[in-house]
Design an enzyme around this catalytic site. Sequence first.
Site, PDB file in Angstrom:
ATOM      1  N   SER A 530       0.849  -1.186   0.000  1.00  0.00           N
ATOM      2  CA  SER A 530       0.000   0.000   0.000  1.00  0.00           C
ATOM      3  C   SER A 530       0.884   1.236   0.000  1.00  0.00           C
ATOM      4  O   SER A 530       2.060   1.181   0.397  1.00  0.00           O
ATOM      5  CB  SER A 530      -0.895   0.003   1.240  1.00  0.00           C
ATOM      6  OG  SER A 530      -1.534   1.249   1.413  1.00  0.00           O
ATOM      7  N   TYR A 543      -2.443  -0.253  10.414  1.00  0.00           N
ATOM      8  CA  TYR A 543      -2.336  -0.644   9.007  1.00  0.00           C
ATOM      9  C   TYR A 543      -0.984  -0.219   8.427  1.00  0.00           C
ATOM     10  O   TYR A 543      -0.269  -1.018   7.825  1.00  0.00           O
ATOM     11  CB  TYR A 543      -3.481   0.003   8.227  1.00  0.00           C
ATOM     12  CG  TYR A 543      -3.529  -0.344   6.754  1.00  0.00           C
ATOM     13  CD1 TYR A 543      -3.940  -1.602   6.331  1.00  0.00           C
ATOM     14  CD2 TYR A 543      -3.158   0.594   5.787  1.00  0.00           C
ATOM     15  CE1 TYR A 543      -3.992  -1.924   4.981  1.00  0.00           C
ATOM     16  CE2 TYR A 543      -3.205   0.290   4.439  1.00  0.00           C
ATOM     17  CZ  TYR A 543      -3.620  -0.972   4.026  1.00  0.00           C
ATOM     18  OH  TYR A 543      -3.669  -1.286   2.699  1.00  0.00           O
TER      19      TYR A 543
END
Length: 655
Positions: A530, A543
Amino acid sequence: MKHLIELSNEYGQNPEFVLAGGGNTSLKEDGFLFVKGSGTTLADITETGFVKMELSKLAAIMQKKYSADLKTREAEVLEDLMNARASGETKRPSVETSLHALMPFRYVVHLHPALVNGLTCAAEGRKDAEKLFGETFLWIDICEPGYTLAVKVRDALNAYRTAHGLDCKLIFLKNHGVFVAGDTPDDVRKTYAEIMAKLQSAIKRQPDLSPDLSPDPSSRERAAQLAPPLRALLGEEGRTVRFESNGETKRLLADKSAFAPLSGAYTPDHIVYCRAFALFVPYAEEIETQYKNLQTALAEYIEKYGVSPRLIAVEKTGVFVAGKNAKAANTSAALLLDELKIACYAESFGGFEFMPEYYVDFIVNWEVESYRAKQAAAASAGRADGKTVIVTGSAQGFGQGIAEDFFKEGANVVIADLNDALAREVAEKCNANKGANRAIAVKCDVTDENSVKTLLEETVLAFGGLDVYVNNAGIVRAGSLEELTLSAFDLVTKVNYTAYFLGVKYASAVMKLEHRFSPETWFDIVQINSKSGLSGSNKNFAYAGSKFGGIGLTQSFALELIPYRIKVNSVCPGNFLDGPLWTDPEKGLFVQYFKANKVPGAKSVDDVRKFYESKVPAGRGCQTADVMRAVYYAIEQVYETGQAIPVTGGQNMLN
């Protein structure tokens, strides 16, 4: 023509009658013969799949004198057969066209049911056929196909007509199949129904192919250890290797003598799609000795026959079927099951009887069957053609798009997801579009070690090995330090970080094993990371931390695995704004970020979306196609490993 198509599709879609698109059908009308074209399949044939032939020219072929030399004669006959096509026809007609023309009925249907071939491939087949069918049939002993067979059938039909005062509607061909003729489709259906019923009544034992008799765990583990080396040793001839085991194979692989019913070829189809002979590999308790047995047996087979085997039987284990691609392997698997059925049925008619060696040699070298084999193996190549790919978390969203793109580009794809039902839907959708069994679904909890081990085992047994492991499964739990619980933090870490380790641990083990036997082959592990792995994320630290850690794993794995030609790279998408990760109305990031006040001043979820769209220089969210370009780059290049490739529309730039 409508009734011919219906009849063809009816039998073609029934595996009891047709395998590998085999068999052929025809209709005579107004001086023409409409016969199935070579390379077409009865299951889905339409009007364009038939070749229009002039009956008068076909009749002339049977009256003409040809060269005494077999090869020259077959070439001459093929030329005349092609010239017998009606004006404008370009397709190649079925090899059995002349036989269709010889039977003076409107409809002719030639099929190869295993039940019938249990009779035609049996030592006492002719004698038992006389008991079952009286004088209503012709039995044609084995001979060279093509013109030689057509002449033999012509003479037999004439003799039958003289003896009985009528034309024969039923012909059994030794080690081949059956021809049924009739003036209406129902005539044909009635005859086939009678044949199958009489044969069933004579069968003493049904083949033991029940799924509940699949191999025990130890056999599956052994098979999973053997498939990658076998795939490596076969090279391009075995890009897909499937493992098959059932009650019949267990019985026939007890030892070398028990293997006899699988050691030869029953019909031309078995030669075309499975090669003339299977390979038998002796069992060894120690896996290293088993590897040596496999290498030795394979080398001896190739030395003897000049080609690699399609069926590789390992004593006390099971049968591996190999092909250049999944389509070829699927066909070989279907023909293997057909052989098992024939061997079982033949027990009721005096025992199995293979084609004689001279006939096998003829089929192997016959131009017509070589053409048919090439047609069957033909497949358009894509960027991932022949590769086997696992994509975790691929039952929906981003992962589904990745898996479907790999499938579209020719890969065998494993849809690995905790949502088993949804994974099966994705696999079924893929297979419906491009052919069965190239996509499979495996239920997998990527945080559970045993579940990951099972995923790799199922992959290897279905396809033989693994080329690409895409670690896509991920989870997000956003919140401030005050809001986020330890359990939520641990869950994100477990799914996004620990599961990556587990996947690479077991995926790389399969790749290392294949590399051992094929040192020049490259493999890939791709982590879908990501943009949050490239820069911190406010109130989304769980995250971002897991993704930063993932890049650390990527770099470390890359260093450890490059000696085995395993490249490890991360692809870092930004803002997949249209996927369920963002848009889910309950757990999506838009909702989470809105509730966490991550976007100051946002009055609605839509405001959150607009905010994130405005942060992307390219002006839009990331799409699957954007990510796949980066994934294919990572796979296709051979000089980069340990990289984190941003796909963020310019939002994150490498230093």
